[in-house]
Design a protein around this motif. Structure first.
Motif, PDB file in Angstrom:
ATOM      1  N   MET A  43       0.824  -1.209   0.000  1.00  0.00           N
ATOM      2  CA  MET A  43       0.000   0.000   0.000  1.00  0.00           C
ATOM      3  C   MET A  43       0.861   1.263   0.000  1.00  0.00           C
ATOM      4  O   MET A  43       0.559   2.248  -0.676  1.00  0.00           O
ATOM      5  N   THR A  44       1.964   1.200   0.780  1.00  0.00           N
ATOM      6  CA  THR A  44       2.870   2.358   0.825  1.00  0.00           C
ATOM      7  C   THR A  44       3.480   2.613  -0.549  1.00  0.00           C
ATOM      8  O   THR A  44       3.605   3.763  -0.987  1.00  0.00           O
ATOM      9  N   ARG A  45       3.874   1.533  -1.224  1.00  0.00           N
ATOM     10  CA  ARG A  45       4.454   1.674  -2.567  1.00  0.00           C
ATOM     11  C   ARG A  45       3.416   2.241  -3.538  1.00  0.00           C
ATOM     12  O   ARG A  45       3.745   3.069  -4.394  1.00  0.00           O
ATOM     13  N   TRP A  46       2.165   1.786  -3.392  1.00  0.00           N
ATOM     14  CA  TRP A  46       1.099   2.283  -4.266  1.00  0.00           C
ATOM     15  C   TRP A  46       0.910   3.784  -4.069  1.00  0.00           C
ATOM     16  O   TRP A  46       0.800   4.540  -5.046  1.00  0.00           O
ATOM     17  N   LEU A  47       0.862   4.233  -2.827  1.00  0.00           N
ATOM     18  CA  LEU A  47       0.690   5.660  -2.543  1.00  0.00           C
ATOM     19  C   LEU A  47       1.883   6.476  -3.047  1.00  0.00           C
ATOM     20  O   LEU A  47       1.713   7.591  -3.563  1.00  0.00           O
ATOM     21  N   LYS A  48       3.100   5.896  -2.901  1.00  0.00           N
ATOM     22  CA  LYS A  48       4.293   6.614  -3.369  1.00  0.00           C
ATOM     23  C   LYS A  48       4.263   6.761  -4.895  1.00  0.00           C
ATOM     24  O   LYS A  48       4.571   7.845  -5.427  1.00  0.00           O
ATOM     25  N   ASN A  49       3.886   5.712  -5.577  1.00  0.00           N
ATOM     26  CA  ASN A  49       3.801   5.790  -7.042  1.00  0.00           C
ATOM     27  C   ASN A  49       2.735   6.798  -7.489  1.00  0.00           C
ATOM     28  O   ASN A  49       2.935   7.554  -8.443  1.00  0.00           O
ATOM     29  N   VAL A  50       1.583   6.788  -6.813  1.00  0.00           N
ATOM     30  CA  VAL A  50       0.533   7.754  -7.138  1.00  0.00           C
ATOM     31  C   VAL A  50       1.027   9.181  -6.922  1.00  0.00           C
ATOM     32  O   VAL A  50       0.745  10.090  -7.721  1.00  0.00           O
ATOM     33  N   GLY A  51       1.813   9.381  -5.855  1.00  0.00           N
ATOM     34  CA  GLY A  51       2.355  10.722  -5.597  1.00  0.00           C
ATOM     35  C   GLY A  51       3.298  11.175  -6.690  1.00  0.00           C
ATOM     36  O   GLY A  51       3.214  12.325  -7.166  1.00  0.00           O
ATOM     37  N   TYR A  52       4.211  10.296  -7.104  1.00  0.00           N
ATOM     38  CA  TYR A  52       5.153  10.652  -8.179  1.00  0.00           C
ATOM     39  C   TYR A  52       4.414  10.922  -9.495  1.00  0.00           C
ATOM     40  O   TYR A  52       4.717  11.892 -10.209  1.00  0.00           O
ATOM     41  N   LEU A  53       3.456  10.075  -9.825  1.00  0.00           N
ATOM     42  CA  LEU A  53       2.705  10.266 -11.065  1.00  0.00           C
ATOM     43  C   LEU A  53       1.844  11.524 -11.012  1.00  0.00           C
ATOM     44  O   LEU A  53       1.653  12.199 -12.039  1.00  0.00           O
ATOM     45  N   SER A  54       1.334  11.862  -9.829  1.00  0.00           N
ATOM     46  CA  SER A  54       0.543  13.087  -9.689  1.00  0.00           C
ATOM     47  C   SER A  54       1.408  14.320  -9.929  1.00  0.00           C
ATOM     48  O   SER A  54       0.972  15.287 -10.574  1.00  0.00           O
ATOM     49  N   LEU A  55       2.628  14.307  -9.406  1.00  0.00           N
ATOM     50  CA  LEU A  55       3.551  15.423  -9.654  1.00  0.00           C
ATOM     51  C   LEU A  55       3.858  15.550 -11.141  1.00  0.00           C
ATOM     52  O   LEU A  55       3.962  16.662 -11.678  1.00  0.00           O
ATOM     53  N   LYS A  56       4.004  14.397 -11.812  1.00  0.00           N
ATOM     54  CA  LYS A  56       4.246  14.435 -13.262  1.00  0.00           C
ATOM     55  C   LYS A  56       3.069  15.069 -13.993  1.00  0.00           C
ATOM     56  O   LYS A  56       3.244  15.890 -14.906  1.00  0.00           O
ATOM     57  N   GLU A  57       1.850  14.717 -13.580  1.00  0.00           N
ATOM     58  CA  GLU A  57       0.654  15.295 -14.198  1.00  0.00           C
ATOM     59  C   GLU A  57       0.563  16.796 -13.946  1.00  0.00           C
ATOM     60  O   GLU A  57       0.171  17.564 -14.834  1.00  0.00           O
ATOM     61  N   LEU A  58       0.908  17.223 -12.742  1.00  0.00           N
ATOM     62  CA  LEU A  58       0.862  18.655 -12.431  1.00  0.00           C
ATOM     63  C   LEU A  58       1.871  19.430 -13.271  1.00  0.00           C
ATOM     64  O   LEU A  58       1.572  20.532 -13.750  1.00  0.00           O
ATOM     65  N   ARG A  59       3.074  18.890 -13.417  1.00  0.00           N
ATOM     66  CA  ARG A  59       4.067  19.562 -14.258  1.00  0.00           C
ATOM     67  C   ARG A  59       3.581  19.668 -15.697  1.00  0.00           C
ATOM     68  O   ARG A  59       3.775  20.690 -16.371  1.00  0.00           O
ATOM     69  N   SER A  60       2.935  18.614 -16.180  1.00  0.00           N
ATOM     70  CA  SER A  60       2.402  18.641 -17.546  1.00  0.00           C
ATOM     71  C   SER A  60       1.286  19.681 -17.677  1.00  0.00           C
ATOM     72  O   SER A  60       1.209  20.402 -18.679  1.00  0.00           O
ATOM     73  N   LEU A  61       0.426  19.759 -16.664  1.00  0.00           N
ATOM     74  CA  LEU A  61      -0.679  20.713 -16.708  1.00  0.00           C
ATOM     75  C   LEU A  61      -0.178  22.152 -16.660  1.00  0.00           C
ATOM     76  O   LEU A  61      -0.604  23.003 -17.458  1.00  0.00           O
ATOM     77  N   PHE A  62       0.752  22.446 -15.749  1.00  0.00           N
ATOM     78  CA  PHE A  62       1.225  23.818 -15.592  1.00  0.00           C
ATOM     79  C   PHE A  62       2.206  24.244 -16.679  1.00  0.00           C
ATOM     80  O   PHE A  62       2.565  25.422 -16.757  1.00  0.00           O
ATOM     81  N   SER A  63       2.616  23.309 -17.507  1.00  0.00           N
ATOM     82  CA  SER A  63       3.477  23.667 -18.641  1.00  0.00           C
ATOM     83  C   SER A  63       2.667  24.097 -19.857  1.00  0.00           C
ATOM     84  O   SER A  63       3.240  24.458 -20.883  1.00  0.00           O
ATOM     85  N   ASP A  64       1.345  24.070 -19.736  1.00  0.00           N
ATOM     86  CA  ASP A  64       0.462  24.450 -20.853  1.00  0.00           C
ATOM     87  C   ASP A  64      -0.254  25.749 -20.486  1.00  0.00           C
ATOM     88  O   ASP A  64      -1.315  25.731 -19.862  1.00  0.00           O
ATOM     89  N   PRO A  65       0.312  26.922 -20.840  1.00  0.00           N
ATOM     90  CA  PRO A  65      -0.294  28.193 -20.430  1.00  0.00           C
ATOM     91  C   PRO A  65      -1.671  28.435 -21.030  1.00  0.00           C
ATOM     92  O   PRO A  65      -2.527  29.056 -20.397  1.00  0.00           O
ATOM     93  N   ILE A  66      -1.910  27.958 -22.246  1.00  0.00           N
ATOM     94  CA  ILE A  66      -3.223  28.157 -22.879  1.00  0.00           C
ATOM     95  C   ILE A  66      -4.310  27.432 -22.094  1.00  0.00           C
ATOM     96  O   ILE A  66      -5.405  27.966 -21.877  1.00  0.00           O
ATOM     97  N   LEU A  67      -3.996  26.237 -21.637  1.00  0.00           N
ATOM     98  CA  LEU A  67      -4.958  25.484 -20.846  1.00  0.00           C
ATOM     99  C   LEU A  67      -5.236  26.166 -19.512  1.00  0.00           C
ATOM    100  O   LEU A  67      -6.383  26.214 -19.046  1.00  0.00           O
ATOM    101  N   LEU A  68      -4.205  26.730 -18.907  1.00  0.00           N
ATOM    102  CA  LEU A  68      -4.391  27.446 -17.631  1.00  0.00           C
ATOM    103  C   LEU A  68      -5.250  28.686 -17.821  1.00  0.00           C
ATOM    104  O   LEU A  68      -6.106  29.007 -16.977  1.00  0.00           O
ATOM    105  N   VAL A  69      -5.043  29.391 -18.929  1.00  0.00           N
ATOM    106  CA  VAL A  69      -5.873  30.562 -19.225  1.00  0.00           C
ATOM    107  C   VAL A  69      -7.326  30.149 -19.436  1.00  0.00           C
ATOM    108  O   VAL A  69      -8.250  30.830 -18.967  1.00  0.00           O
ATOM    109  N   LEU A  70      -7.547  29.027 -20.118  1.00  0.00           N
ATOM    110  CA  LEU A  70      -8.903  28.535 -20.337  1.00  0.00           C
ATOM    111  C   LEU A  70      -9.594  28.222 -19.010  1.00  0.00           C
ATOM    112  O   LEU A  70     -10.765  28.580 -18.810  1.00  0.00           O
ATOM    113  N   ILE A  71      -8.877  27.568 -18.099  1.00  0.00           N
ATOM    114  CA  ILE A  71      -9.463  27.234 -16.794  1.00  0.00           C
ATOM    115  C   ILE A  71      -9.833  28.505 -16.041  1.00  0.00           C
ATOM    116  O   ILE A  71     -10.935  28.619 -15.483  1.00  0.00           O
TER     117      ILE A  71
END
Length: 374
Positions: free
Chosen positions: A1-29
């Motif tokens: 379970m700890t490994r699962w949560l750690k992997n979810v945390g790393y993947l979530s950070l990757k998703e956030l970096r991808s989201l915040f690297s798209d300024p047009i999408l942020l402006v739309l939101i």
């Protein structure tokens, strides 16, 4: 379970970096939850507002002044007394929409039991306002005359007393602001989470995930947490600064915890549906063609624009399986009626069940999609 949560945390950070690297999408939101919400909430409506009324008072009695004072904002502007000679010119120039002419000895004739008439001239070029306004004036004057003469307007043995506890002026933007918040959140969470899955496939990064020691559930949950967390923060900010402050909707801060809890559950449910749609659609254009009709049907049948009870019986039954319908009802109960968790817990449970079903199907299909991709 700890490994699962750690992997979810790393993947979530990757998703956030991808989201915040798209300024047009942020402006739309930002636009969807600020300017777009404000503009739609203040769109022209059929409700009467700030109607311009003039009066020619030949009676100048207590009753005539009482009737004049009964036309109150926000439906009517302050009643202006005008010279009879200028009435036609003022109406032709659009200065007044309604002109009341109260005859001499009006109060005396009313007290004698006669039925004197007040002349109401209407500028019919403002068709919607003139039609609704004339009905408003007739109802208001009928009520005030009944109060003045001490007669009751209702001959039925049942005399209904209506108390409007929320939105006493029936301001359309109070309802539009909150319901538009639901619609925008529904659309963006579908698009963001679904497009995140499609983007992995189109950019080829899905192969990286295939060789990593991560499961389909970790990938899916990470996308829900990252995109849903951003939209949750934006929704709370929009509720505070746009709906509460800019639109003037009287939302109490004590209502925020229950609203946030329902929003989290709704985001989970709709994000799970978005992942399922993205797995079904192989490309981004096809995902858009699948996502937009799904959103439109869900939103139109949710009761946000028209009551569910007014829909055909089959549509009423089908829409009960939509998270948007349940969340729209949840928001009305929490924000409009100040309902507690003891009242809305069933709606939370429904959204959790629907989200779990969507996510389970998506995970099953996600594994087969990874196999095909490999």
């Amino acid at each position: 379970m700890t490994r699962w949560l750690k992997n979810v945390g790393y993947l979530s950070l990757k998703e956030l970096r991808s989201l915040f690297s798209d300024p047009i999408l942020l402006v739309l939101i930002a636009y969807m939850f600020s300017a777009a919400l404000y503009i739609i909430s203040n769109m022209p409506t059929t409700e009467l507002k700030n109607a311009m009324v003039a009066v020619v008072d030949h009676d100048r009695s207590t009753l005539s002044y009482h009737l004049r004072d009964s036309l109150l904002p926000p439906q009517f502007k302050s009643v202006t007394e005008v010279d009879p000679k200028n009435v036609e010119r003022d109406m032709d120039t659009g200065q007044y929409t309604f002109v009341l002419e109260i005859p001499a000895n009006y109060e005396r004739d009313v007290l004698k039991g006669e039925n004197p008439h007040i002349q109401l001239s209407i500028d019919a070029t403002a068709m919607t306002q003139s039609s609704i306004g004339s009905a408003y004036i007739a109802n208001i004057f009928s009520r005030e005359l009944a109060i003045f003469t001490g007669k009751t307007q209702v001959e039925s043995p049942i005399n209904p007393v209506i108390r409007v506890l929320y939105n006493p002026n029936f301001s359309n933007k109070w309802f539009m602001g909150t319901m538009q918040l639901v619609g925008n959140l529904n659309l963006l969470i579908l698009l963001l989470v679904g497009s995140a899955v499609i983007r992995e496939r189109e950019r080829g990064t899905i192969e990286h995930l295939l060789v990593m020691p991560v499961s389909a559930s970790e990938i899916a949950v990470a996308k829900i947490i990252a995109n849903g967390g951003v939209l949750l923060a934006v929704v709370v900010a929009s509720l505070t600064f746009m709906v509460r402050e800019a639109l003037g909707v009287p939302i109490l801060f004590s209502q925020y915890p229950i609203f946030i809890l329902g929003t989290i559950v709704f985001i989970f449910s709709i994000a799970s549906l978005g992942i399922l749609l993205a797995i079904i659609a192989p490309t981004m254009p096809q995902f858009g063609l699948l996502c937009i009709p799904t959103y439109i049907v869900m939103y139109m049948l949710s009761g946000s624009n028209s009551p569910v009870e007014n829909m055909p019986e089959l549509a009423q039954q089908i829409t009960q399986f939509s998270p948007t319908t349940v969340f729209s009802s949840y928001v009305r109960d929490v924000l409009f009626r100040n309902a507690g968790i003891d009242i809305v817990w069933e709606q939370l449970l429904k959204m959790v069940v629907m989200g779990t079903v969507f996510l389970t199907i998506a995970l099953i299909q996600f594994k087969s999609m990874l196999s095909r991709q490999g």
